[in-house]
Scaffold this motif. Sequence first.
Motif, short mmCIF file in Angstrom:
data_model
loop_
_atom_site.label_atom_id
_atom_site.label_comp_id
_atom_site.label_asym_id
_atom_site.label_seq_id
_atom_site.Cartn_x
_atom_site.Cartn_y
_atom_site.Cartn_z
N ASP A 8 46.27 41.16 38.17
CA ASP A 8 45.57 40.20 37.32
C ASP A 8 44.25 39.83 37.98
O ASP A 8 43.98 40.24 39.10
CB ASP A 8 46.44 38.98 37.01
N ASN A 9 43.45 39.05 37.30
CA ASN A 9 42.17 38.65 37.87
C ASN A 9 42.12 37.15 38.12
O ASN A 9 41.06 36.54 38.11
CB ASN A 9 41.02 39.09 36.96
N GLY A 10 43.27 36.56 38.36
CA GLY A 10 43.37 35.13 38.63
C GLY A 10 42.96 34.80 40.06
O GLY A 10 42.35 35.61 40.75
N GLN A 32 40.89 40.38 44.96
CA GLN A 32 40.86 39.37 43.90
C GLN A 32 42.15 39.44 43.11
O GLN A 32 42.70 40.51 42.86
CB GLN A 32 39.69 39.62 42.96
N GLY A 33 42.65 38.30 42.69
CA GLY A 33 43.86 38.26 41.87
C GLY A 33 45.11 38.62 42.66
O GLY A 33 45.10 38.74 43.87
#
Length: 69
Positions: free
Chosen positions: A9-11, A60-61
Amino acid sequence: DAVVIRVADNGPGIPREIRSRVFEPGFSTKQSGWGIGLSLAKRIVEENHGGKLVLASSEQGAVFEIILH
């Protein structure tokens, strides 16, 4: 020889200080979370498919890998 399935994910990612706990039953970062999702997924992958579910490092994520042999 293995098949690797990556789920990302990109969280905000998972902080380093809790990375070792994400697969513990009952552990959740959400106030109303039950903490069963990742522990159940890991159990299914390992016990039913003989594979591994791991938290992979990422810039990232969050990135999880399912490894099946």
